[in-house]
Motif scaffolding. Structure first.
Motif, mmCIF file in Angstrom:
data_model
loop_
_atom_site.group_PDB
_atom_site.id
_atom_site.type_symbol
_atom_site.label_atom_id
_atom_site.label_comp_id
_atom_site.label_asym_id
_atom_site.label_seq_id
_atom_site.Cartn_x
_atom_site.Cartn_y
_atom_site.Cartn_z
ATOM 1 N N LYS A 1 13.149 -0.642 2.820
ATOM 2 C CA LYS A 1 12.226 -0.494 1.691
ATOM 3 C C LYS A 1 11.162 -1.573 1.739
ATOM 4 O O LYS A 1 9.981 -1.310 1.558
ATOM 5 C CB LYS A 1 13.004 -0.591 0.366
ATOM 6 C CG LYS A 1 13.697 0.704 -0.002
ATOM 7 C CD LYS A 1 14.457 0.516 -1.300
ATOM 8 C CE LYS A 1 15.549 1.556 -1.425
ATOM 9 N NZ LYS A 1 16.548 1.174 -2.406
ATOM 10 N N ASP B 1 13.255 7.452 -0.286
ATOM 11 C CA ASP B 1 13.768 6.121 -0.001
ATOM 12 C C ASP B 1 15.218 5.931 -0.420
ATOM 13 O O ASP B 1 15.792 4.888 -0.168
ATOM 14 C CB ASP B 1 12.898 5.071 -0.714
ATOM 15 C CG ASP B 1 11.886 4.490 0.245
ATOM 16 O OD1 ASP B 1 12.011 4.804 1.445
ATOM 17 O OD2 ASP B 1 10.998 3.754 -0.184
ATOM 18 N N SER C 1 1.455 6.831 8.140
ATOM 19 C CA SER C 1 2.207 5.753 7.499
ATOM 20 C C SER C 1 3.365 5.349 8.388
ATOM 21 O O SER C 1 3.756 6.072 9.305
ATOM 22 C CB SER C 1 2.723 6.222 6.141
ATOM 23 O OG SER C 1 3.735 7.176 6.341
ATOM 24 N N TRP C 2 3.915 4.175 8.127
ATOM 25 C CA TRP C 2 5.072 3.702 8.891
ATOM 26 C C TRP C 2 6.212 4.692 8.793
ATOM 27 O O TRP C 2 6.912 4.962 9.751
ATOM 28 C CB TRP C 2 5.520 2.339 8.365
ATOM 29 C CG TRP C 2 4.836 1.195 9.027
ATOM 30 C CD1 TRP C 2 3.885 0.395 8.487
ATOM 31 C CD2 TRP C 2 5.039 0.734 10.365
ATOM 32 N NE1 TRP C 2 3.483 -0.535 9.408
ATOM 33 C CE2 TRP C 2 4.174 -0.361 10.562
ATOM 34 C CE3 TRP C 2 5.856 1.136 11.418
ATOM 35 C CZ2 TRP C 2 4.119 -1.047 11.767
ATOM 36 C CZ3 TRP C 2 5.802 0.456 12.616
ATOM 37 C CH2 TRP C 2 4.938 -0.617 12.776
ATOM 38 N N ARG C 3 6.387 5.245 7.566
ATOM 39 C CA ARG C 3 7.472 6.195 7.328
ATOM 40 C C ARG C 3 7.397 7.361 8.304
ATOM 41 O O ARG C 3 8.370 7.714 8.981
ATOM 42 C CB ARG C 3 7.320 6.708 5.901
ATOM 43 C CG ARG C 3 8.571 7.088 5.198
ATOM 44 C CD ARG C 3 8.183 7.567 3.816
ATOM 45 N NE ARG C 3 7.523 6.514 3.044
ATOM 46 C CZ ARG C 3 8.179 5.699 2.225
ATOM 47 N NH1 ARG C 3 9.463 5.802 2.094
ATOM 48 N NH2 ARG C 3 7.519 4.776 1.552
ATOM 49 N N TYR D 1 8.579 -1.027 4.611
ATOM 50 C CA TYR D 1 7.498 -0.062 4.392
ATOM 51 C C TYR D 1 6.377 -0.660 3.561
ATOM 52 O O TYR D 1 5.235 -0.222 3.662
ATOM 53 C CB TYR D 1 8.039 1.181 3.702
ATOM 54 C CG TYR D 1 8.830 2.073 4.636
ATOM 55 C CD1 TYR D 1 8.430 2.274 5.949
ATOM 56 C CD2 TYR D 1 9.975 2.722 4.203
ATOM 57 C CE1 TYR D 1 9.152 3.075 6.798
ATOM 58 C CE2 TYR D 1 10.705 3.534 5.049
ATOM 59 C CZ TYR D 1 10.286 3.703 6.350
ATOM 60 O OH TYR D 1 10.994 4.494 7.191
ATOM 61 N N THR D 2 6.665 -1.652 2.744
ATOM 62 C CA THR D 2 5.595 -2.189 1.900
ATOM 63 C C THR D 2 4.872 -3.372 2.534
ATOM 64 O O THR D 2 3.665 -3.452 2.459
ATOM 65 C CB THR D 2 6.147 -2.624 0.527
ATOM 66 O OG1 THR D 2 7.370 -3.322 0.750
ATOM 67 C CG2 THR D 2 6.379 -1.439 -0.368
#
Lengths: 742, 132
Positions: B124, B116, A357-359, B127-128
């Protein structure tokens, strides 16, 4: 003739007023009135008392070089002032009357062979071909008389005689001049009952598809090839009904501008091979954008259908690309569908990439960047980077304490201090005023095909002289190959070379230095020699600046405007953390074994093999980005299609990473980053305006370097494959296999 | 178990909070007793342990721990009994049970918990999606 058609004829003669004066409406008229054109003419013409104001066709403007030479002609009763030497057709355009034409093209020589532009001129016994007839003072031109209409209808009938009725399967369908004009000016029926002639299709290579039966012999393509592209490949064979366009012998069309014949062909005889049967033009969404494959920044329209780029066509910009684009620009778009990176990835211990994931990806990068020393961090912006992302990258790495941010192609120690030292000061359209060119280590034909077309235009129009210093190359205009190395330059500077007298005597000498020289160690020395030449030839004056640098990549000028200058030229060799932002032409051998490489980009190209973390970014067709072209004109791309997979815009990735790494960048939106750019380089937000350099090279300190004897190298090895997108393109691969000269 | 529930009727309202409390415990016991047969019916042996299902039921009840009106408790108990009856009667399918009581609120849905917190609005959004 059935009852219906008789009835319709009767109706038509009732409804059409014979001497109607509504000139703006071009009704589709056929037969009855025209059958007795003389009778219709004989009727007394009522002089139009007050005519509605008319605007010139396509906003055409007249430039009077010499006000005394203005003449007045009357188009449909309107008096128009035009400069002497204009044709009847141009006069009509200024008067706001669009004359139908097939063979006439404003940028090509006049052929006058389609006869579609016939108009009536008072006191002339026959209708005249307006494209080939010079307008004379007091000429009374009539474009909407029954005689002119009948003439057009007749021409249309002859053209359609041998034109196949395959519009439903023709790629030109919907944007075909013949289709439109036969609707507007043609008859509703033909009288031809024989079989149509057919012509064998020609193979013009991987880009241009030919259906020669559709050809109407307008010879636009032949004139384009010989005049603008400068290749003698196409020609006319045979006479009369046996006339056909061909390549004389079986041969491919080997020009870097060959795709433009698709646009100028008024029918579907020459169409795009990669686009064949892919889409209909009315399904496409056009987005006006900028080309990034070279430093010219050609204006293009990206035609897309849903998430897919279907084709790229040129947009008119007189200052940059006129209405042409190079084949690379036109056909590289299929590379946007291949080899794309769509997920963030981390290379595992087994050497394989794993999608994360990007995170997680950003967390890993942020952790590693804090473990290395600040001076071991290096950032490299790639060839296709936009100004926004380069600004973000530079700000981010500066906040991390590193000042090693460079842009590919600008060499180890670029000169970003004097803007005149890296842009084309003459401007691309200004090249037309030059009378002597000196090309230093640059082959404009492969480096910037549109600039080359401009030089060729100048050479053709004014017989400008061209001297070339560099490896043997094929320029498509007359030139003098002066030498291969920098010592030739010193000879010119000293005046001992025969070409130096040509330069001295020139009114507007123009020196173009290739950006390939940026990579040389004796760069500064070469520039000082070139400046000495410019000094001798008086190439830099208040009214003329003939000292130019021709850049190679779309990102270069903006990178130098933003000051992407590395602190040390050995940055990459001693680095522990390298941030490659779309940089695929970095010498990967130079990167140390233990360095952590982050690759942010849109294509799985060379650098991905060395990367430890991949951050997928969007390509130029998917984001809004500012690019500065080689003449210093800032232009923006516009997103045409959505991004692929989980990719993000370049500057957003850097901004997000900065927050994860704890050095938050102070901009959250495109307008915010642009105002940051404005504080660094105000010209970057001055979109679509060329910003000339303020100071010339004379402020530069003396260079202590010695020029070496190494001859100049070719900066672009393969015209068709220069960046990650073109390298991923199948069409470009075919082109380089078939067309590039070995 | 099933026969017990087949004869269920809507009981008269609880007169006091104590009675409602007692009924809640009775329901919890009944639910716990039906768990083995639910595991059988829906073939949940390799997905979840009985204890986890028990705590899931308990969590559902605790979710309403703030309710103090006996009439509301009666209504909630009635709905709970209805749900339990549906499950025991095999009126549901396996994925209903897994989705509602095994994976529950935490699975599938991204963990938007502590990670988050403290992030900016930009991050935030980043990430979506790319489009914000």
């Amino acid at each position: 003739m059935g009852l219906g058609s008789i009835a319709s004829r009767a109706l038509r003669s009732n409804t059409l007023r014979p001497g109607h004066t509504n000139l703006l409406r071009r009704s589709i008229v056929t037969t009855t009135e025209l059958r007795n054109a003389e009778a219709a003419q004989a009727q007394p013409e009522t002089p139009p008392p007050d005519l509605p104001p008319r605007t010139p066709v396509a906003g055409a403007r007249v430039h009077f070089p010499n006000p005394e030479d203005a003449i007045e002609v009357f188009v449909d009763g309107y008096p128009v002032k035009i400069p002497k030497g204009m044709t009847v057709l141009q006069a009509c355009e200024i008067a706001g009357v669009d004359i139908p034409r097939f063979c006439y093209h404003s940028r090509l020589s006049i052929a006058g062979n389609c006869r579609m532009c016939l108009v009536e001129v008072e006191k002339s016994p026959k209708p005249v071909a307006s494209c080939a007839m010079p307008a004379l003072p007091g000429m009374k031109i009539k474009t909407d008389t029954p005689l002119a209409k009948k003439a057009r209808e007749g021409v249309m009938e002859f053209l359609l005689m041998n034109h196949p009725l395959d519009c439903p399967i023709c790629d030109q369908g919907g944007e075909c001049d013949l289709q439109d004009q036969s609707m507007a000016f043609g008859s509703d029926r033909g009288r031809f009952t024989e079989t149509k002639r057919s012509v064998v299709d020609k193979n013009l290579g991987p880009l241009v598809k030919t259906v020669m039966t559709r050809c109407i012999q307008c010879t636009r393509c032949v004139r384009f090839a010989t005049e603008i592209a400068g290749v003698q490949d196409l020609g006319m064979l045979g006479r009369g009904s046996g006339e056909e366009i061909g390549t004389y012998v079986e041969k491919l069309m080997t020009s870097e501008l060959s795709g433009n014949v698709i646009d100028i062909c008024p029918v579907g005889a020459l169409t795009s091979k990669p686009f064949a049967f892919k889409a209909r033009n009315w399904e496409l969404k056009g987005t006006e954008s900028i080309d990034v494959t070279d430093a010219v920044g050609s204006n293009i329209r990206i035609d897309s259908r849903g998430p897919e780029v279907m084709r790229v066509v040129p947009r008119l910009n007189e200052d940059i690309n006129e209405e042409w684009i190079s084949d690379k620009t036109r056909f590289f778009y299929d590379g946007l569908k291949r080899q794309r990176l769509n997920d963030p990835m981390i290379r595992g211990p087994d050497g394989r990439f794993k999608a994360v994931s990007w995170r997680d990806a950003l967390a890993v990068v942020a952790e590693v960047i804090h473990q290395v020393k600040a001076d071991e961090i290096v950032g490299v912006a790639g060839k296709l980077s936009d100004a926004e992302s380069m600004m973000a990258l530079k700000d981010f790495l500066n906040k991390m304490g590193s000042n090693n941010v460079l842009c590919e192609g600008n060499g180890p120690n670029p000169n970003a201090d004097l803007r005149s030292g890296y842009i084309m000061n003459t401007s691309i359209s200004g090249l037309e005023n030059a009378d002597v060119f000196l090309l230093v280590g640059t082959q404009p034909r492969v480096e910037a095909a549109m600039v080359n077309a401009r030089i060729r235009k100048t050479v053709r129009a004014t017989q400008a002289k061209v001297g070339y210093v560099g490896p043997a190359t094929d320029l498509n205009y007359d030139h003098e190959h002066l030498g291969t190395g920098p010592q030739t330059l010193s000879e010119i500077a000293k005046g001992s070379h025969p070409f130096s007298s040509t330069l001295m005597n020139a009114k507007n000498p123009c020196i173009i230095v290739g950006a390939g020289i940026f990579e040389r160690d004796d760069k500064d020395a070469i520039f000082s020699v070139v400046e000495a030449i410019a000094e001798r030839a008086k190439a830099v004056r208040p009214d003329w600046n003939g000292m130019n640098v021709l850049l190679l990549n779309a990102a270069q000028a903006a990178a130098l405007d933003l000051g992407l200058v590395p602190e040390s030229d050995k940055g990459i060799e001693s680095s522990k953390f390298i941030y490659l932002m779309g940089a695929d032409d970095v010498n990967l051998e130079k990167i140390p074994e233990d360095a952590f490489v982050v690759y942010q980009g849109h294509h799985g190209d060379r650098s991905v093999y060395r990367a430890n973390v991949i951050l997928p970014a969007s390509a130029f067709s998917e984001k809004e980005g500012t690019y500065v072209n080689t003449e210093g004109c800032a232009q923006t791309t516009v997103p045409a299609v959505p991004t692929v997979g989980d990719a993000r815009d370049d500057w957003k990735i850097v901004r997000a990473l900065s927050e994860v790494a704890g050095v938050i960048l102070p901009y959250d939106s495109l307008s915010a980053i642009r105002s940051r750019m404005k504080t660094v380089a105000p010209n970057l937000v001055n979109v679509d305006e060329r910003e000339p350099a303020t100071f010339s090279y004379s402020l530069k300190p003396e260079s202590q370097q010695k020029i070496s004897t190494t001859p100049f190298k070719a900066a672009v090895e393969n015209f068709y494959m220069t960046d990650p997108i073109t390298r991923a393109s199948k069409v470009m691969a075919q082109c380089s296999a078939l067309l590039s000269k070995k | 178990m099933a026969h017990m529930m087949r004869n269920l009727k809507v009981q008269p309202n609880s007169t006091s909070l104590e009675e409602a409390r007692k009924r809640t415990f009775d329901f919890f016991r009944m639910a716990c007793r039906s768990i083995p047969s639910i595991m059988d019916i829906y073939n949940l042996q390799d997905v979840v342990a009985p204890s986890e299902l028990r705590s899931s039921v308990a969590a559902q009840i605790r979710k309403n721990s703030h309710v103090s009106n006996p009439k509301v408790i009666d209504m909630l108990l009635f709905k709970a009994m209805e749900e339990l009856k549906d499950i025991v009667d095999h009126s549901k399918q396996r994925h209903h049970i897994i989705g509602q009581y095994v994976v529950g609120n935490k699975g599938q849905v991204q963990d938007l918990g502590t990670k988050d917190e403290g992030n900016s609005e930009f991050l935030k959004n980043f990430y979506t999606t790319n489009y914000f």
